[in-house]
Design a protein around this motif. Sequence first.
Motif, PDB file in Angstrom:
ATOM      1  N   ASP A   1       0.866  -1.172   0.000  1.00  0.00           N
ATOM      2  CA  ASP A   1       0.000   0.000   0.000  1.00  0.00           C
ATOM      3  C   ASP A   1       0.907   1.228   0.000  1.00  0.00           C
ATOM      4  O   ASP A   1       1.587   1.523   0.981  1.00  0.00           O
ATOM      5  N   LEU A   2       0.926   1.955  -1.144  1.00  0.00           N
ATOM      6  CA  LEU A   2       1.861   3.073  -1.323  1.00  0.00           C
ATOM      7  C   LEU A   2       1.209   4.406  -0.977  1.00  0.00           C
ATOM      8  O   LEU A   2      -0.025   4.528  -1.004  1.00  0.00           O
ATOM      9  N   PRO A   3       2.011   5.431  -0.674  1.00  0.00           N
ATOM     10  CA  PRO A   3       1.459   6.786  -0.516  1.00  0.00           C
ATOM     11  C   PRO A   3       0.726   7.214  -1.775  1.00  0.00           C
ATOM     12  O   PRO A   3       1.131   6.885  -2.898  1.00  0.00           O
ATOM     13  N   GLY A   4      -0.358   7.940  -1.616  1.00  0.00           N
ATOM     14  CA  GLY A   4      -1.182   8.334  -2.756  1.00  0.00           C
ATOM     15  C   GLY A   4      -0.534   9.416  -3.597  1.00  0.00           C
ATOM     16  O   GLY A   4       0.164  10.297  -3.098  1.00  0.00           O
ATOM     17  N   PHE A   5      -0.800   9.356  -4.921  1.00  0.00           N
ATOM     18  CA  PHE A   5      -0.317  10.398  -5.818  1.00  0.00           C
ATOM     19  C   PHE A   5      -0.962  11.735  -5.446  1.00  0.00           C
ATOM     20  O   PHE A   5      -2.118  11.794  -5.032  1.00  0.00           O
ATOM     21  N   ARG A   6      -0.202  12.805  -5.632  1.00  0.00           N
ATOM     22  CA  ARG A   6      -0.687  14.140  -5.302  1.00  0.00           C
ATOM     23  C   ARG A   6      -1.110  14.853  -6.584  1.00  0.00           C
ATOM     24  O   ARG A   6      -0.335  14.916  -7.553  1.00  0.00           O
ATOM     25  N   ASN A   7      -2.328  15.409  -6.581  1.00  0.00           N
ATOM     26  CA  ASN A   7      -2.819  16.142  -7.745  1.00  0.00           C
ATOM     27  C   ASN A   7      -2.305  17.565  -7.806  1.00  0.00           C
ATOM     28  O   ASN A   7      -2.281  18.171  -8.863  1.00  0.00           O
ATOM     29  N   ASN A   8      -1.903  18.093  -6.656  1.00  0.00           N
ATOM     30  CA  ASN A   8      -1.431  19.473  -6.597  1.00  0.00           C
ATOM     31  C   ASN A   8       0.011  19.539  -7.101  1.00  0.00           C
ATOM     32  O   ASN A   8       0.908  18.943  -6.498  1.00  0.00           O
ATOM     33  N   PRO A   9       0.277  20.237  -8.214  1.00  0.00           N
ATOM     34  CA  PRO A   9       1.658  20.294  -8.733  1.00  0.00           C
ATOM     35  C   PRO A   9       2.620  20.999  -7.796  1.00  0.00           C
ATOM     36  O   PRO A   9       3.832  20.811  -7.909  1.00  0.00           O
ATOM     37  N   ASP A  10       2.097  21.806  -6.865  1.00  0.00           N
ATOM     38  CA  ASP A  10       2.961  22.521  -5.927  1.00  0.00           C
ATOM     39  C   ASP A  10       3.256  21.714  -4.668  1.00  0.00           C
ATOM     40  O   ASP A  10       3.982  22.195  -3.789  1.00  0.00           O
ATOM     41  N   ASP A  11       2.689  20.523  -4.552  1.00  0.00           N
ATOM     42  CA  ASP A  11       2.932  19.699  -3.368  1.00  0.00           C
ATOM     43  C   ASP A  11       4.403  19.305  -3.326  1.00  0.00           C
ATOM     44  O   ASP A  11       4.922  18.727  -4.292  1.00  0.00           O
ATOM     45  N   PRO A  12       5.121  19.586  -2.244  1.00  0.00           N
ATOM     46  CA  PRO A  12       6.567  19.290  -2.206  1.00  0.00           C
ATOM     47  C   PRO A  12       6.874  17.803  -2.246  1.00  0.00           C
ATOM     48  O   PRO A  12       7.985  17.417  -2.599  1.00  0.00           O
ATOM     49  N   HIS A  13       5.893  16.950  -1.891  1.00  0.00           N
ATOM     50  CA  HIS A  13       6.143  15.512  -1.867  1.00  0.00           C
ATOM     51  C   HIS A  13       5.692  14.810  -3.147  1.00  0.00           C
ATOM     52  O   HIS A  13       5.898  13.606  -3.286  1.00  0.00           O
TER      53      HIS A  13
ATOM     54  N   GLU B   1       6.622  14.787  -6.409  1.00  0.00           N
ATOM     55  CA  GLU B   1       7.629  14.148  -7.254  1.00  0.00           C
ATOM     56  C   GLU B   1       8.305  12.997  -6.529  1.00  0.00           C
ATOM     57  O   GLU B   1       8.609  11.959  -7.138  1.00  0.00           O
ATOM     58  N   TYR B   2       8.540  13.149  -5.226  1.00  0.00           N
ATOM     59  CA  TYR B   2       9.167  12.062  -4.464  1.00  0.00           C
ATOM     60  C   TYR B   2       8.273  10.825  -4.440  1.00  0.00           C
ATOM     61  O   TYR B   2       8.749   9.694  -4.578  1.00  0.00           O
ATOM     62  N   ILE B   3       6.945  11.023  -4.256  1.00  0.00           N
ATOM     63  CA  ILE B   3       6.013   9.893  -4.245  1.00  0.00           C
ATOM     64  C   ILE B   3       6.022   9.195  -5.597  1.00  0.00           C
ATOM     65  O   ILE B   3       5.996   7.960  -5.683  1.00  0.00           O
ATOM     66  N   LYS B   4       6.092   9.969  -6.668  1.00  0.00           N
ATOM     67  CA  LYS B   4       6.120   9.370  -8.000  1.00  0.00           C
ATOM     68  C   LYS B   4       7.392   8.546  -8.192  1.00  0.00           C
ATOM     69  O   LYS B   4       7.351   7.429  -8.736  1.00  0.00           O
ATOM     70  N   GLN B   5       8.533   9.064  -7.757  1.00  0.00           N
ATOM     71  CA  GLN B   5       9.783   8.317  -7.879  1.00  0.00           C
ATOM     72  C   GLN B   5       9.760   7.061  -7.006  1.00  0.00           C
ATOM     73  O   GLN B   5      10.254   5.998  -7.418  1.00  0.00           O
ATOM     74  N   LEU B   6       9.174   7.171  -5.815  1.00  0.00           N
ATOM     75  CA  LEU B   6       9.060   6.007  -4.940  1.00  0.00           C
ATOM     76  C   LEU B   6       8.182   4.940  -5.586  1.00  0.00           C
ATOM     77  O   LEU B   6       8.522   3.750  -5.574  1.00  0.00           O
ATOM     78  N   ALA B   7       7.046   5.361  -6.159  1.00  0.00           N
ATOM     79  CA  ALA B   7       6.163   4.410  -6.827  1.00  0.00           C
ATOM     80  C   ALA B   7       6.864   3.762  -8.020  1.00  0.00           C
ATOM     81  O   ALA B   7       6.723   2.558  -8.256  1.00  0.00           O
ATOM     82  N   TYR B   8       7.646   4.545  -8.757  1.00  0.00           N
ATOM     83  CA  TYR B   8       8.372   3.989  -9.904  1.00  0.00           C
ATOM     84  C   TYR B   8       9.368   2.920  -9.450  1.00  0.00           C
ATOM     85  O   TYR B   8       9.491   1.856 -10.053  1.00  0.00           O
TER      86      TYR B   8
END
Length: 856
Positions: A292-304, A306-313
């Motif tokens: 169960d991974l952290p959810g993707f963020r829809n807000n482009p200004d969210d500081p986390h 890009e990190y969540i996307k890299q973690l999911a990748y």
Amino acid sequence: SHCPRFQHHYHHTPPQPYPTMSTSPFNSPTSSSTSHHKKKRKIPDTPHIIPPSHPQSKFRRLASPLSTLDDEDLFANHHRQNTDNTKQRMVPQPSAVLDEYSSEGSDSDDSVECRLNKKQSHRDQQQGSSKPDQRQVDEELKKEQHYVEEIESKNRSQNRELCDLFYDLQAISNQHKIRISYPELVIIGGQSDGKSSLSEALCGFQFNLVDSNIGTRRPVIIQMRNDPSQLTPKCTFLKEDGYKSEQEVPVEKIADEIRKRTQDYCGDISIRSRPIVIRISFKNASNLTVYDLPGFRNNPDDPHGEYIKQLAYKICKPKNRILICLEQSTVEYANSQSRPLVQEFDSQLTRTIFVQTKFDNRRKQFTTKAEADKYLRAEDASEAFHQKQVPIFFISLPAGVDGRNLAAEEFNRALKEVHLKDVKNLLKLNVDPAHKDKIGFFRLRNFLENRLTLEYRKSVDPISRKIVSLIDKKQKQANHLSETIQNLDKQDFRDVLDDIISDFHRKINTAISGTTMFDPQLCGMTLEEEKQKSGSTDWPNFVLEEYPIRNSSFKLYGGSQVERLLSEFAVIAHSQEFPATSSDEVVASLGLSCASPSNVYRAISDLAQKKCVKTFAPLIHVLFHRSRFILKHLIRVVVHYLEDERQHRTDRLMLAHVRKSADTFIDDIVRQVEDDTLKDFETTTQNVDWNMIMSAKPSEQDMEYDLLNPSPEDTLKRVQGIVTREQDPNLKLELFSGDLTDERCRELKLVAARLFAGLRFNFVKNTQSRYRNFFLQPLLRRMDSHLRKEFKMSNEELKEMIGIRIVEFKEKHEELQGQLRGLLQQRERFQRACDSISNIGNGMMDHTDCNSEDSQ
């Protein structure tokens, strides 16, 4: 029962049967065709009665005993209560009342139900479909309930055996840091898409992660095991940093433990990649392992984001992981946020399963069969989705106030209720039966278990071969370590070490003198590479950036690299100009007795000396910093060369100690020579020789002197010129009195600048000379004696010195033996699994055959 109209129809008019499916229960063709010939019956003092099946009625007829508690159930409950309260009175059955009312109401075109049914019938005819009758809905719903019960009661023992096999393999893999790939599920999606709710549903109970207000800020790995004997959930957190042992946690404390571990590792807001691992055993649990991974963020200004996307990748990229991509059903296919991202992880979508969550919210929006079929066919989804025929499911899970904080059995019943409610409403719309396999959590869970079991079965044989290969590899490593330990106990270290020191020192001297023993392409560095790797990219106050440094583009090492450094140092030092000096500095240096010639000369000398120290001292630091790097690099080159020559592990142990001792020697001698050079430079500049001004350039007499064929007259003239050389006329300082003007200060600064130039010339010459005579030569002479003195000890003392490494080898050998024992046990288990895999397959097929046609 007290209504005259009701009594009249009950006693005198027989109940009318329900019409067929082609007509509305409240709109008979016969009655509607003759209604205009009849006079509307007017009954005074009787309120208008809404038919029970009308959408506005509170007492719609109970459609099915499987229906959840909705408005239809309210009518049934109301009827039962009236029956209990009026046992002594004859009350007609609700169906009879409905039938009588239906027959009576059909006599009038003004009937509300008649008009509604006409409109609905007209819409159904336009869409080429008709709604099924209640009996068909009930029959299909009973089949669905039977399917759910079949899934709940099916024998999962074979699936459980495979899961246990891979769970134990995962434990060994984590414990001994052995990389083995095995099938896993990864749940991904946006925030609030229901990832944690799905994890709870697969576990078979709620542990309130959804309501914990922490979200998922660390990946949570849940290893689920279906155990019929485990009547209450058993939850164990595996050990991690700060938690040295496994910890069993009650269900009501799971969310608190996840929150605590997240807070300890992530703080208040950060997101980390280290997972929390939970092992769950329960009678209602699935046989699955999910991330169960952290959810993707829809807000482009969210500081986390890009990190969540890299973690999911990172987690989703391995081919052994099956991706469950969640999206809320209310989000249109064209506006999907998660699907484009998951296609970056799985470009061909061969490992992806799409799940539309919160389907009950979307299902309520369907008014026609066409709307429902279009959505369930996913017509608006991407072209890749249809080309790859990606599996897709539509699920609803218990939610809201009534859907949270449920006990395990209540939660299981709630899962069935929302599942059957979705199916029932789709049956009422008469949706295409082909969509039935996509609907509901239980079909999704069954699909995931079968898919994972299939992947397990496919992986058993390859992993069994991988384990055999690992056993061979680990056995060779253990045997080699055992042999090394025995040799270390017997070997005479003294002779080996003396030979290594001699060989090492000889090759260092050869590399300084010049040799092609080492490959320049592998061992050498260009000037730019040397600057970057040494951490000293720039010289202070260097302005001639484009000035070519000798051999700057060649890959050099050893003596040639040192020579290039000295050439670079000369260019840098000679490029330094007299620093900017203010008139204030000149006047301040004069002090008292401004008119005294001796004081003027002293002031100029002091001014030049201070500017020299400030300018040239940093260059000395850079020179020796780079020298330390060049020599240590040469030591590494020689050690690696000797390691290739001496394959025995004992020799490599010795070389490691020799290298460490040589590095220390370099540090000591560089520090000593750098300090001595700075002190010598400061002493030289304090005792200024004014002839240095003349040494900065040759005299005219020297320029006319024939150095190759001097005559006696030329020699006499040269000696007289040196002895009787007059002072430079530009240096004659006239006595002055009164205030110092800017012009006078400029004259003094000019003299100081010429003195600075002379000091600069001598600084370069003296520093290069000291570098060669007091640094390089002693280094080459003293290194051999330093190393022999450092290791002047008996054989037993040498053994003790290297004993730390021997202990490490013994610990490594014990670790390898533990890995071998675990792998051997797994090999036996996987071999048994390989032998019985055909039986497992036949058993699964037999079980599938015994299921209903829907489950196929």
